[in-house]
Structure formats: C-alpha cells, structure tokens
Motif scaffolding. Structure first.
Motif, PDB file in Angstrom:
ATOM      1  N   LYS A 135      -7.841  -1.301   0.910  1.00 33.58           N
ATOM      2  CA  LYS A 135      -8.474  -2.210   1.870  1.00 33.58           C
ATOM      3  C   LYS A 135      -8.988  -1.384   3.037  1.00 33.58           C
ATOM      4  O   LYS A 135      -8.322  -0.450   3.488  1.00 33.58           O
ATOM      5  N   MET A 136     -10.188  -1.701   3.517  1.00 31.12           N
ATOM      6  CA  MET A 136     -10.782  -0.974   4.631  1.00 31.12           C
ATOM      7  C   MET A 136     -11.128  -1.928   5.770  1.00 31.12           C
ATOM      8  O   MET A 136     -11.675  -3.008   5.531  1.00 31.12           O
ATOM      9  N   VAL A 137     -10.797  -1.500   6.987  1.00 25.87           N
ATOM     10  CA  VAL A 137     -11.115  -2.277   8.176  1.00 25.87           C
ATOM     11  C   VAL A 137     -11.890  -1.377   9.138  1.00 25.87           C
ATOM     12  O   VAL A 137     -11.390  -0.336   9.570  1.00 25.87           O
ATOM     13  N   PHE A 138     -13.127  -1.768   9.458  1.00 30.32           N
ATOM     14  CA  PHE A 138     -13.963  -1.035  10.413  1.00 30.32           C
ATOM     15  C   PHE A 138     -13.957  -1.792  11.735  1.00 30.32           C
ATOM     16  O   PHE A 138     -14.183  -3.009  11.754  1.00 30.32           O
ATOM     17  N   THR A 139     -13.700  -1.090  12.820  1.00 30.52           N
ATOM     18  CA  THR A 139     -13.703  -1.724  14.139  1.00 30.52           C
ATOM     19  C   THR A 139     -14.646  -0.979  15.076  1.00 30.52           C
ATOM     20  O   THR A 139     -14.868   0.227  14.917  1.00 30.52           O
ATOM     21  N   GLY A 140     -15.194  -1.686  16.053  1.00 27.27           N
ATOM     22  CA  GLY A 140     -16.075  -1.022  17.008  1.00 27.27           C
ATOM     23  C   GLY A 140     -16.867  -2.004  17.850  1.00 27.27           C
ATOM     24  O   GLY A 140     -16.855  -3.211  17.609  1.00 27.27           O
ATOM     25  N   ASP A 141     -17.546  -1.460  18.838  1.00 25.02           N
ATOM     26  CA  ASP A 141     -18.389  -2.230  19.747  1.00 25.02           C
ATOM     27  C   ASP A 141     -19.818  -1.701  19.623  1.00 25.02           C
ATOM     28  O   ASP A 141     -20.103  -0.573  20.035  1.00 25.02           O
ATOM     29  N   ILE A 142     -20.728  -2.480  19.055  1.00 23.72           N
ATOM     30  CA  ILE A 142     -22.090  -1.998  18.795  1.00 23.72           C
ATOM     31  C   ILE A 142     -22.903  -1.823  20.069  1.00 23.72           C
ATOM     32  O   ILE A 142     -24.013  -1.286  20.031  1.00 23.72           O
ATOM     33  N   PHE A 143     -22.354  -2.267  21.205  1.00 22.10           N
ATOM     34  CA  PHE A 143     -23.058  -2.086  22.482  1.00 22.10           C
ATOM     35  C   PHE A 143     -22.485  -0.908  23.280  1.00 22.10           C
ATOM     36  O   PHE A 143     -22.841  -0.709  24.434  1.00 22.10           O
ATOM     37  N   GLN A 144     -21.592  -0.150  22.661  1.00 19.08           N
ATOM     38  CA  GLN A 144     -20.980   1.000  23.333  1.00 19.08           C
ATOM     39  C   GLN A 144     -21.036   2.200  22.382  1.00 19.08           C
ATOM     40  O   GLN A 144     -20.045   2.581  21.771  1.00 19.08           O
ATOM     41  N   VAL A 190      -4.624   2.263  -0.404  1.00 20.25           N
ATOM     42  CA  VAL A 190      -4.577   2.702   0.986  1.00 20.25           C
ATOM     43  C   VAL A 190      -5.118   1.590   1.887  1.00 20.25           C
ATOM     44  O   VAL A 190      -6.111   0.945   1.556  1.00 20.25           O
ATOM     45  N   PHE A 191      -4.432   1.358   3.003  1.00 18.85           N
ATOM     46  CA  PHE A 191      -4.964   0.492   4.052  1.00 18.85           C
ATOM     47  C   PHE A 191      -5.628   1.426   5.053  1.00 18.85           C
ATOM     48  O   PHE A 191      -4.952   2.139   5.796  1.00 18.85           O
ATOM     49  N   PHE A 192      -6.962   1.431   5.068  1.00 20.20           N
ATOM     50  CA  PHE A 192      -7.733   2.426   5.819  1.00 20.20           C
ATOM     51  C   PHE A 192      -8.407   1.757   7.011  1.00 20.20           C
ATOM     52  O   PHE A 192      -9.230   0.861   6.848  1.00 20.20           O
ATOM     53  N   ILE A 193      -8.069   2.195   8.224  1.00 15.58           N
ATOM     54  CA  ILE A 193      -8.649   1.646   9.452  1.00 15.58           C
ATOM     55  C   ILE A 193      -9.557   2.706  10.072  1.00 15.58           C
ATOM     56  O   ILE A 193      -9.123   3.828  10.347  1.00 15.58           O
ATOM     57  N   TYR A 232       0.841  -1.204   0.000  1.00 12.10           N
ATOM     58  CA  TYR A 232       0.000   0.000   0.000  1.00 12.10           C
ATOM     59  C   TYR A 232       0.874   1.251   0.000  1.00 12.10           C
ATOM     60  O   TYR A 232       1.978   1.254   0.531  1.00 12.10           O
ATOM     61  N   ASP A 233       0.334   2.315  -0.578  1.00  9.86           N
ATOM     62  CA  ASP A 233       1.051   3.588  -0.595  1.00  9.86           C
ATOM     63  C   ASP A 233       0.954   4.303   0.746  1.00  9.86           C
ATOM     64  O   ASP A 233       1.833   5.090   1.103  1.00  9.86           O
ATOM     65  N   GLN A 234      -0.133   4.035   1.489  1.00  8.44           N
ATOM     66  CA  GLN A 234      -0.346   4.751   2.749  1.00  8.44           C
ATOM     67  C   GLN A 234      -1.232   3.939   3.681  1.00  8.44           C
ATOM     68  O   GLN A 234      -2.085   3.174   3.240  1.00  8.44           O
ATOM     69  N   ILE A 235      -1.002   4.108   4.976  1.00  7.81           N
ATOM     70  CA  ILE A 235      -1.874   3.542   6.008  1.00  7.81           C
ATOM     71  C   ILE A 235      -2.546   4.715   6.711  1.00  7.81           C
ATOM     72  O   ILE A 235      -1.868   5.611   7.222  1.00  7.81           O
ATOM     73  N   ILE A 236      -3.880   4.740   6.694  1.00  6.65           N
ATOM     74  CA  ILE A 236      -4.620   5.831   7.323  1.00  6.65           C
ATOM     75  C   ILE A 236      -5.453   5.272   8.475  1.00  6.65           C
ATOM     76  O   ILE A 236      -6.188   4.294   8.305  1.00  6.65           O
ATOM     77  N   LEU A 237      -5.328   5.905   9.637  1.00  2.91           N
ATOM     78  CA  LEU A 237      -6.136   5.547  10.799  1.00  2.91           C
ATOM     79  C   LEU A 237      -7.048   6.721  11.113  1.00  2.91           C
ATOM     80  O   LEU A 237      -6.618   7.869  11.100  1.00  2.91           O
ATOM     81  N   SER A 238      -8.309   6.416  11.410  1.00  2.00           N
ATOM     82  CA  SER A 238      -9.238   7.492  11.714  1.00  2.00           C
ATOM     83  C   SER A 238     -10.351   6.982  12.618  1.00  2.00           C
ATOM     84  O   SER A 238     -10.515   5.778  12.798  1.00  2.00           O
ATOM     85  N   ARG A 239     -11.090   7.930  13.160  1.00  3.24           N
ATOM     86  CA  ARG A 239     -12.231   7.586  14.012  1.00  3.24           C
ATOM     87  C   ARG A 239     -13.167   8.790  14.077  1.00  3.24           C
ATOM     88  O   ARG A 239     -12.738   9.929  13.877  1.00  3.24           O
ATOM     89  N   PRO A 240     -14.468   8.587  14.345  1.00  6.65           N
ATOM     90  CA  PRO A 240     -15.398   9.714  14.484  1.00  6.65           C
ATOM     91  C   PRO A 240     -15.037  10.553  15.708  1.00  6.65           C
ATOM     92  O   PRO A 240     -14.578  10.019  16.715  1.00  6.65           O
ATOM     93  N   THR A 241     -15.282  11.842  15.607  1.00  7.77           N
ATOM     94  CA  THR A 241     -14.979  12.737  16.729  1.00  7.77           C
ATOM     95  C   THR A 241     -16.205  12.861  17.637  1.00  7.77           C
ATOM     96  O   THR A 241     -16.876  13.884  17.676  1.00  7.77           O
ATOM     97  N   VAL A 242     -16.498  11.781  18.348  1.00  3.94           N
ATOM     98  CA  VAL A 242     -17.618  11.769  19.300  1.00  3.94           C
ATOM     99  C   VAL A 242     -17.047  11.790  20.699  1.00  3.94           C
ATOM    100  O   VAL A 242     -16.201  10.971  21.052  1.00  3.94           O
ATOM    101  N   ILE A 243     -17.497  12.734  21.520  1.00  2.00           N
ATOM    102  CA  ILE A 243     -16.967  12.899  22.865  1.00  2.00           C
ATOM    103  C   ILE A 243     -17.707  11.977  23.817  1.00  2.00           C
ATOM    104  O   ILE A 243     -18.941  11.910  23.801  1.00  2.00           O
TER     105      ILE A 243
END
Length: 485
Positions: A429-438, A402-405, A321-332
């Motif tokens: 490639k995209m990887v979504f992570t999370g806890d649907i109960f949180q 891009v490997f996008f997490i 991949y040319d780049q690895i990008i990590l991100s997340r929603p800005t929820v407080i």
C-alpha cells in the motif's frame, strides 16, 4: 550624458525598439500564414529536457531544434543518482539511438512514425541591433539568440517557430525581444481540474432522514446509491450529509463502495492513539486503513495532519505488512544548501528525514514510555520493521507487503511518481502526502507536479482514493500562518 552622445543613444534605442516591434509583427504574421500548412518548429531549452527527457516525442508531427548550448548544459548534469542526472542520461541515449551512425544534417533525423524531425544546430549570435541588450555571454542568451536565428531563417517559408522553456524569467527575456515563447505544458494540469480535485467531497443537504438513519444507525450502515444519486458515483466518492441528529457535528460522512454498489458510513476510527479532528481527517484515516484501497493521496496545507494520519494508520495495521517505510524527496527549503554532511547514509539523511521522526514522536507521546504501544514502536525502529529511508534508493527495488509513505510528494515529477508506484509488489500500500501550493523544486508548480497528476490520472479507480485536507490542526498559530501569510 548630454548633447550629441545622448541624441545618438536615443536614436540607437529607437532603432532597437523598431527592430523588436518589426520582428514581433513578422512572427505574428508568420503564425497566421503558417496555420495548417507546414509543421511548427520548437526550440527546446535545457530545463525542458531535464524535466522530461521524453519531451522530444511529445510535440506531435512538429519539428524539434536543440541548440548546441543545450547539449553543453545537459552534459553537466549526467553524473549522479538524482532525477536531473537520470533525465540527462536518458536524453543522450535517445539522441544516440536516433542518429544510429548517421549525422543530423540540415534537415535533422525523424523522431518516429507520426512525429516530426529533430536536429542540433550550432550556436548563433544575436543580430547587431540586439547585441548590446545582452552583454553577458550566458548559455540562456546563446539559446535565445539561436532560437531567433531559427525563426529568422524560416521567415520565407512561413513556418511558426517558438522557444519552449520552463524558466519564467527566460520567457520574459524572450518576450522582451519579440521571440515567440511557450511553457512546456504536456504534463500540466488545468486549473479547473485542480479545483475539482480539491472539491471531491460532495456536500449533500435535504436528504431524507430515513436514508440518513440507515447510513448512520442502520444494521449495515449503508444504502443503495440510487437513493442518493441519479447516476452511479465514481469509486470511493466521498459524501458529507448534513443532519441535525448526527453524533459528529451534524455531519454524516460516507463513501461509495463500488464493490458493494452501496454508499457506506465512514466511521469515526482511532489509529494508534490518533483520532481525527474533522471530517476530512476521518476520510483520510478511512482510506489509509482500508485494505482494498492500495494507493492514497493526501493533500492539504501545513499542519492538516497528512503525514501523521498516514503514519498512525501504518502502525495500526502493521500486522498486515512486513515493513513500514517512510521517505521523502531530499529537497532543501529555499535551495539553502547545508553543505556536505559527515557519517553514513543514516547520518547524512537525518536532516531531511527529521520531520518524519517528529510525527513519530507525536504518536509516541500518546503513550507512556512503559506502555506496550510505546515499546512496540521502539522495537519496530530498532528491528527496521519501521524504516525511514532516502527516496533516492527506490529505483530498481520491488516492494512486497510494504506500507510505503512518501511525504512532500509535491516535489516529485510525474515520472518520479510513476517510478515509485511501479515498485509496488503484491500486498503493498502506498500513501503520498504533500501540499501542491508549497513546492521547492524550481521547475515544478501546482499544475505540473507528480502529486497533482496522481489525483487527475487515477481518479475513478477502485484502488485509489484522494482526500484534500482543509483545516489545520497542528496549532492555532500554525492555522493562522497558513491562512494569512
């Protein structure tokens, strides 16, 4: 309070209760009479529109009513780059397009072929019997009183009228005064579908030792699916075979390869110093490292290793991949606002993206500061080969190789998830992570969030794999807290 005043108040309360009961019975009668006759009428609350501005087109041939109070609230959200602003502006454009130089009128305007009509109605006060129940002049009360006015106006023609809102407390208020009220369920997954997504690994017992020998120790570590299943499994179906001769805790992990039409061994692999500690982590690492699987969703409780495994996998295959990008929603967390932050984009986003840096720190801790692997990570960060970026800037981009997490994806709506996935270019490639109960978003839950929708809508696709991580591996304390608190 005593004497005549108390008697007068009791009499008034009984009169109000009698009115509410009568309205409830009338609504039920209207609902039964109106079946299969006239289209239903749905009065939409503001949060439905801010959740999905296309909601007005998802009520089939039924009619939609928008109170003026809703327009006033939507107008307050039109500025900004977040999803609420996007949906507010989208709704306004839709309404403007529908009117097209004409007024709504008493009957409203058509929504399109096979759909009902939509109209905007002025705010209406509560009936005198209910005025003292709602002393505060709020937008919610204006919407409720207008919905009740629409209901009462349609009593004679027998049309069913309901208020639609995602606000649970608002639904309780509406029910308390006898108003038919519903949640917006168009994008809500059923409980049984969520349970299926959590049990996607098939645990097999009593399989022939000869078959398991071929999977675990055979020349190509695979067998034909017909030897395991009566019907062809879904692509990337996961299996756990119980076998006392297996090297890894009496369990043989396997996956159905739809291209080869064979059930293949899921090996115990290591990604940039991170080793899986249980079967589900092994499945997750296999999916993240598999170049044929372009979209992965990892769900599970806190400390199950979702983000760590995704990041370790990205570093392991970084040369592809040319780049690895990590991100997340800005929820407080808990909506505890931290105020305005000084500095540039990186400084402002630092508190939100720190959890991703923590996972990067765990991986770096596997190596000495002088090691080649450690220096490589440092170089990736400095050269922005590894980029931790705000999710708010994704719209409009095209992400190639891009490997996008995307971490904490349970706080995204189905529309936001779609927006992100449609940014994927060739080789991404995209990887979504999370806890649907949180979930920290006020109008999302375990049934309606975007992460749940990925598992439901894309199940059975060759390019997609979902793994539900069950066991917490962060620490014994973390595991106890996740289970008992």
């Amino acid at each position: 309070m005593a004497g005549p005043q108390k008697d007068k108040k009791d009499k008034k309360d009984k009169h109000t209760l009698k009115y509410i009961t009568a309205m409830s019975k009338q609504q039920e009668k209207t609902q039964n009479q109106g079946k299969h006759k006239l289209p239903k009428i749905f009065v939409l609350d503001t949060n439905v529109i801010l959740h999905d501005y296309r909601a007005i087109r998802k009520f089939q041939d039924n009619d939609i009513v928008i109170p003026i109070a809703v327009l006033e609230e939507v107008d307050k959200f039109k500025k900004g780059n977040d999803t609420l602003a996007y949906n507010a502006r989208g709704f306004m454009r839709e309404m403007d397009k529908l009117t097209d130089r004409r007024n709504f009128g008493e009957d409203g305007v058509p929504l399109g072929k096979g759909l009902g009509r939509i109209r905007i109605v002025p705010n209406h006060p509560f009936d005198p019997e209910l005025k003292e129940l709602f002393l505060d002049d709020t937008q919610d009360h204006r919407i409720l009183s207008t919905a009740m006015w629409v209901r009462d106006k349609n009593k004679k023609n027998g049309r069913f009228v309901a208020l639609v809102t995602k606000d649970i407390n608002f639904r309780m208020k509406a029910k308390a005064v006898g108003m038919e009220v519903q949640d917006y369920l168009t994008d809500r997954m059923a409980d049984e579908k969520i349970e299926v997504a959590q049990k996607e690994v098939q645990v097999m017992e009593g399989v022939s030792p000869d078959i398991l020998q071929k999977i675990a120790y055979g020349q190509d570590n695979s067998v034909e699916w017909q030897k395991i299943s009566k019907s062809e499994p879904a692509p990337n179906q996961l299996y756990k075979f119980k076998w006392d001769k297996a090297e890894d805790g009496n369990i043989v992990c396997a996956r159905y390869d739809a291209d080869r039409k064979r059930i293949v061994l899921v090996r115990n692999r290591t990604a940039y110093g991170i080793k899986p500690r249980n079967a589900e982590q092994k499945f997750a690492l296999d999916a993240c490292l598999n170049p044929k699987i372009k979209l992965v969703s990892l769900t599970g409780g806190a400390g199950t290793g979702k983000t760590l495994l995704a990041l370790a996998s990205a570093l392991e295959v970084e040369s592809e991949y040319d780049q690895i990008i990590l991100s997340r929603p800005t929820v407080i967390l808990g909506n505890q606002d931290i105020g305005f932050l000084p500095g540039n984009q990186t400084a402002k986003m630092s508190p939100f993206l720190q959890p991703l840096m923590d996972n990067l720190g765990v991986i770096k801790s596997q190596f000495k500061p002088t090691s080649k692997e450690y220096q490589k990570i440092e170089s990736f960060v400095n050269n922005e080969k590894l980029l931790i970026s705000p999710l708010a800037y994704i719209r409009g981009r095209s992400l190639g190789r891009v490997f996008f997490i995307i971490d904490e994806a349970q706080n995204l709506t189905p529309h936001e998830i779609k927006t992100i996935i449609t940014r994927a270019g060739e080789g991404t490639k995209m990887v979504f992570t999370g806890d649907i109960f949180q979930i920290d978003q006020p109008y999302l839950d375990q049934w309606s969030n975007g992460l749940t929708h990925i598992g439901e809508k894309l199940a059975g696709e060759k390019l997609f794999s979902h793994v539900f991580l069950r066991k917490g591996e962060r620490s014994e304390l973390s595991e106890i807290a996740a289970k008992l608190l």
